[in-house]
Design a protein around this motif. Structure first.
Motif, PDB file in Angstrom:
ATOM      1  N   LEU A 173       0.862  -1.187   0.000  1.00 17.03           N
ATOM      2  CA  LEU A 173       0.000   0.000   0.000  1.00 17.03           C
ATOM      3  C   LEU A 173       0.903   1.244   0.000  1.00 17.03           C
ATOM      4  O   LEU A 173       1.155   1.829   1.053  1.00 17.03           O
ATOM      5  N   PRO A 174       1.410   1.644  -1.179  1.00 20.90           N
ATOM      6  CA  PRO A 174       2.315   2.808  -1.209  1.00 20.90           C
ATOM      7  C   PRO A 174       1.666   4.074  -0.678  1.00 20.90           C
ATOM      8  O   PRO A 174       2.260   4.803   0.099  1.00 20.90           O
ATOM      9  N   ASP A 175       0.412   4.333  -1.089  1.00 15.69           N
ATOM     10  CA  ASP A 175      -0.260   5.535  -0.586  1.00 15.69           C
ATOM     11  C   ASP A 175      -1.757   5.420  -0.802  1.00 15.69           C
ATOM     12  O   ASP A 175      -2.223   4.572  -1.549  1.00 15.69           O
ATOM     13  N   PHE A 176      -2.502   6.285  -0.127  1.00 20.09           N
ATOM     14  CA  PHE A 176      -3.957   6.320  -0.307  1.00 20.09           C
ATOM     15  C   PHE A 176      -4.495   7.636   0.215  1.00 20.09           C
ATOM     16  O   PHE A 176      -3.819   8.344   0.957  1.00 20.09           O
ATOM     17  N   LYS A 177      -5.729   7.914  -0.200  1.00 19.65           N
ATOM     18  CA  LYS A 177      -6.377   9.182   0.154  1.00 19.65           C
ATOM     19  C   LYS A 177      -7.615   8.916   1.005  1.00 19.65           C
ATOM     20  O   LYS A 177      -8.403   8.022   0.702  1.00 19.65           O
ATOM     21  N   LEU A 178      -7.741   9.692   2.070  1.00 15.82           N
ATOM     22  CA  LEU A 178      -8.918   9.563   2.937  1.00 15.82           C
ATOM     23  C   LEU A 178      -9.659  10.895   2.987  1.00 15.82           C
ATOM     24  O   LEU A 178      -9.052  11.953   2.801  1.00 15.82           O
ATOM     25  N   GLU A 179     -10.960  10.800   3.248  1.00 21.50           N
ATOM     26  CA  GLU A 179     -11.742  12.004   3.529  1.00 21.50           C
ATOM     27  C   GLU A 179     -12.515  11.778   4.816  1.00 21.50           C
ATOM     28  O   GLU A 179     -12.964  10.660   5.085  1.00 21.50           O
ATOM     29  N   PHE A 180     -12.644  12.824   5.586  1.00 18.14           N
ATOM     30  CA  PHE A 180     -13.370  12.732   6.850  1.00 18.14           C
ATOM     31  C   PHE A 180     -14.573  13.669   6.831  1.00 18.14           C
ATOM     32  O   PHE A 180     -14.616  14.622   6.054  1.00 18.14           O
ATOM     33  N   GLY A 181     -15.549  13.361   7.688  1.00 16.89           N
ATOM     34  CA  GLY A 181     -16.733  14.219   7.793  1.00 16.89           C
ATOM     35  C   GLY A 181     -17.098  14.406   9.255  1.00 16.89           C
ATOM     36  O   GLY A 181     -16.617  13.686  10.127  1.00 16.89           O
ATOM     37  N   ARG A 182     -17.962  15.403   9.503  1.00 15.66           N
ATOM     38  CA  ARG A 182     -18.459  15.643  10.863  1.00 15.66           C
ATOM     39  C   ARG A 182     -19.900  15.174  10.942  1.00 15.66           C
ATOM     40  O   ARG A 182     -20.679  15.387  10.014  1.00 15.66           O
ATOM     41  N   ARG A 183     -20.211  14.549  12.061  1.00 19.06           N
ATOM     42  CA  ARG A 183     -21.600  14.160  12.314  1.00 19.06           C
ATOM     43  C   ARG A 183     -21.823  14.221  13.819  1.00 19.06           C
ATOM     44  O   ARG A 183     -21.101  13.561  14.571  1.00 19.06           O
ATOM     45  N   LYS A 184     -22.761  15.036  14.222  1.00 15.14           N
ATOM     46  CA  LYS A 184     -23.080  15.213  15.640  1.00 15.14           C
ATOM     47  C   LYS A 184     -21.813  15.470  16.475  1.00 15.14           C
ATOM     48  O   LYS A 184     -21.577  14.808  17.489  1.00 15.14           O
ATOM     49  N   GLY A 185     -20.975  16.359  15.978  1.00 10.33           N
ATOM     50  CA  GLY A 185     -19.779  16.758  16.719  1.00 10.33           C
ATOM     51  C   GLY A 185     -18.632  15.759  16.698  1.00 10.33           C
ATOM     52  O   GLY A 185     -17.577  15.996  17.270  1.00 10.33           O
ATOM     53  N   LYS A 186     -18.838  14.631  16.007  1.00  8.18           N
ATOM     54  CA  LYS A 186     -17.771  13.620  15.946  1.00  8.18           C
ATOM     55  C   LYS A 186     -17.166  13.586  14.532  1.00  8.18           C
ATOM     56  O   LYS A 186     -17.848  13.902  13.558  1.00  8.18           O
ATOM     57  N   ILE A 187     -15.910  13.151  14.455  1.00  8.16           N
ATOM     58  CA  ILE A 187     -15.249  12.989  13.159  1.00  8.16           C
ATOM     59  C   ILE A 187     -15.427  11.539  12.702  1.00  8.16           C
ATOM     60  O   ILE A 187     -15.088  10.610  13.446  1.00  8.16           O
ATOM     61  N   LEU A 188     -15.940  11.365  11.496  1.00  5.76           N
ATOM     62  CA  LEU A 188     -16.097  10.004  10.932  1.00  5.76           C
ATOM     63  C   LEU A 188     -15.256   9.889   9.677  1.00  5.76           C
ATOM     64  O   LEU A 188     -15.114  10.864   8.931  1.00  5.76           O
ATOM     65  N   LEU A 189     -14.768   8.676   9.406  1.00 10.22           N
ATOM     66  CA  LEU A 189     -14.138   8.423   8.113  1.00 10.22           C
ATOM     67  C   LEU A 189     -15.256   8.360   7.077  1.00 10.22           C
ATOM     68  O   LEU A 189     -16.250   7.643   7.270  1.00 10.22           O
ATOM     69  N   ALA A 190     -15.110   9.102   5.979  1.00 16.18           N
ATOM     70  CA  ALA A 190     -16.167   9.138   4.957  1.00 16.18           C
ATOM     71  C   ALA A 190     -15.609   8.645   3.622  1.00 16.18           C
ATOM     72  O   ALA A 190     -14.552   8.010   3.577  1.00 16.18           O
ATOM     73  N   ASP A 191     -16.331   8.902   2.556  1.00 12.14           N
ATOM     74  CA  ASP A 191     -15.917   8.559   1.187  1.00 12.14           C
ATOM     75  C   ASP A 191     -15.632   7.064   1.051  1.00 12.14           C
ATOM     76  O   ASP A 191     -16.370   6.243   1.593  1.00 12.14           O
ATOM     77  N   GLU A 192     -14.570   6.699   0.340  1.00 12.92           N
ATOM     78  CA  GLU A 192     -14.322   5.290  -0.017  1.00 12.92           C
ATOM     79  C   GLU A 192     -12.843   4.951   0.201  1.00 12.92           C
ATOM     80  O   GLU A 192     -12.002   5.841   0.320  1.00 12.92           O
ATOM     81  N   ILE A 193     -12.570   3.662   0.230  1.00 11.93           N
ATOM     82  CA  ILE A 193     -11.175   3.184   0.159  1.00 11.93           C
ATOM     83  C   ILE A 193     -11.216   2.117  -0.919  1.00 11.93           C
ATOM     84  O   ILE A 193     -11.834   1.064  -0.733  1.00 11.93           O
ATOM     85  N   SER A 194     -10.614   2.385  -2.056  1.00 12.28           N
ATOM     86  CA  SER A 194     -10.759   1.473  -3.193  1.00 12.28           C
ATOM     87  C   SER A 194      -9.563   1.597  -4.126  1.00 12.28           C
ATOM     88  O   SER A 194      -8.640   2.375  -3.852  1.00 12.28           O
ATOM     89  N   CYS A 195      -9.622   0.908  -5.252  1.00 12.97           N
ATOM     90  CA  CYS A 195      -8.532   0.992  -6.237  1.00 12.97           C
ATOM     91  C   CYS A 195      -8.457   2.374  -6.883  1.00 12.97           C
ATOM     92  O   CYS A 195      -7.462   2.694  -7.536  1.00 12.97           O
ATOM     93  N   ASP A 196      -9.524   3.185  -6.735  1.00 15.77           N
ATOM     94  CA  ASP A 196      -9.464   4.549  -7.270  1.00 15.77           C
ATOM     95  C   ASP A 196      -8.716   5.480  -6.326  1.00 15.77           C
ATOM     96  O   ASP A 196      -8.243   6.532  -6.755  1.00 15.77           O
ATOM     97  N   THR A 197      -8.668   5.139  -5.055  1.00 15.25           N
ATOM     98  CA  THR A 197      -8.110   6.080  -4.065  1.00 15.25           C
ATOM     99  C   THR A 197      -6.857   5.558  -3.362  1.00 15.25           C
ATOM    100  O   THR A 197      -6.311   6.253  -2.509  1.00 15.25           O
ATOM    101  N   CYS A 198      -6.456   4.339  -3.696  1.00 16.29           N
ATOM    102  CA  CYS A 198      -5.243   3.767  -3.095  1.00 16.29           C
ATOM    103  C   CYS A 198      -4.290   3.363  -4.219  1.00 16.29           C
ATOM    104  O   CYS A 198      -4.733   2.986  -5.297  1.00 16.29           O
ATOM    105  N   ARG A 199      -2.998   3.390  -3.937  1.00 20.81           N
ATOM    106  CA  ARG A 199      -2.073   2.648  -4.807  1.00 20.81           C
ATOM    107  C   ARG A 199      -1.900   1.280  -4.176  1.00 20.81           C
ATOM    108  O   ARG A 199      -1.618   1.173  -2.977  1.00 20.81           O
ATOM    109  N   PHE A 200      -2.117   0.242  -4.954  1.00 21.47           N
ATOM    110  CA  PHE A 200      -1.863  -1.130  -4.528  1.00 21.47           C
ATOM    111  C   PHE A 200      -0.816  -1.698  -5.474  1.00 21.47           C
ATOM    112  O   PHE A 200      -0.994  -1.630  -6.690  1.00 21.47           O
TER     113      PHE A 200
END
Ligand code: UDP
Length: 239
Positions: A173-200
């Motif tokens: 896993l050379p690199d990958f991109k994450l996005e986070f979101g807020r919900r009720k004052g908490k930080i959640l991992l959002a979006d996707e983790i896939s072959c479009d957003t990671c180098r495998f």
């Protein structure tokens, strides 16, 4: 759950409202783009493989105690997710030098980065997703200092969990991109983790099994995505 009108359509996914205001449906499409949308294509079943890989990896992270927006799958390519307020920062985690890091700095492709490098990019097509630091993120009102600290810790924990999980699947896993979101004052991992957003990369051959196949015409994209799905979600091939 009833799927209602389209809320947003991005380069590879479409998000729909539902009859539950707290939930959205995220559909993974077969379309793909690279180089800020300059290169475009369609790849049959790409949406299916990405959706299955993302569902598996988001569930794994939930099991390990990371809060994500993932709820459930309602079809092969559609995921129910919690509605979140997306933080406009692309969080990139790098374990091995590749891509833009090698273009911009004197790193060599394949060079191990230990400890991993975290990079924040401003998620804005209009501005070309420029790299930012904490001061810029805070000044732009993208996130607070405390949120940035939490995001940094979460990204590194997610990286450790993914590295552990992928190690015995012969995937680097050379690199990958994450996005986070807020919900009720908490930080959640959002979006996707896939072959479009990671180098495998295949551990033995170093072969790219991700969107670089499309970016740099390295071969058949669907075969590469299918191969990652075979290693991460083998159960879908047993049906
Ligand atoms: N990435 C992404 N979306 C973006 C930019 C990057 O998913 O808008 C992912 C990309 O697939 C890679 C990692 O983040 O796994 C690092 O990308 P990099 O900065 O090297 O840019 P690239 O080489 O993709 O232009």
């Amino acid at each position: 759950m009833i799927k209602l009108s389209e809320l947003y359509s991005g380069k590879a996914k479409t998000v729909y409202r539902t009859d539950d205001p707290e939930k959205l449906i995220m559909k993974f499409r077969d379309s793909l783009t690279a180089f800020d949308g300059k290169k475009k294509s369609e790849a049959p079943k790409k949406g299916y493989y990405n959706a299955q890989i993302a569902a598996k990896l988001l569930s794994l992270l939930e099991e390990k105690g990371i809060k994500t927006h993932f709820d459930s799958m309602i079809s092969d390519t559609e995921m129910v997710v919690d509605a979140v307020d997306i933080i406009k920062i692309e969080v990139i985690v790098r374990n091995i030098a590749a891509g833009s890091l090698v273009k911009k700095y004197p790193f060599k492709t394949g060079q191990k980065l230990d400890p991993p490098i975290l990079v924040f990019d401003y998620k804005s097509d209009e501005h070309g997703d420029p790299m930012i630091n904490d001061d810029i993120a805070i000044a732009l009102g993208l996130a607070t200092k405390d949120e940035l600290l939490k995001i940094r810790k979460l990204a590194l924990s997610i990286n450790s969990i993914l590295l552990d999980h992928l190690a015995d699947k012969n995937l680097l896993l050379p690199d990958f991109k994450l996005e986070f979101g807020r919900r009720k004052g908490k930080i959640l991992l959002a979006d996707e983790i896939s072959c479009d957003t990671c180098r495998f990369w295949d551990k033995k051959t170093g072969e790219s099994l991700d969107k670089d196949v499309f970016r740099f015409d390295k071969g058949d994209l669907v075969s590469a995505y299918r191969e990652v799905a075979r290693r991460i979600v083998p159960e879908i091939f047993e049906k």
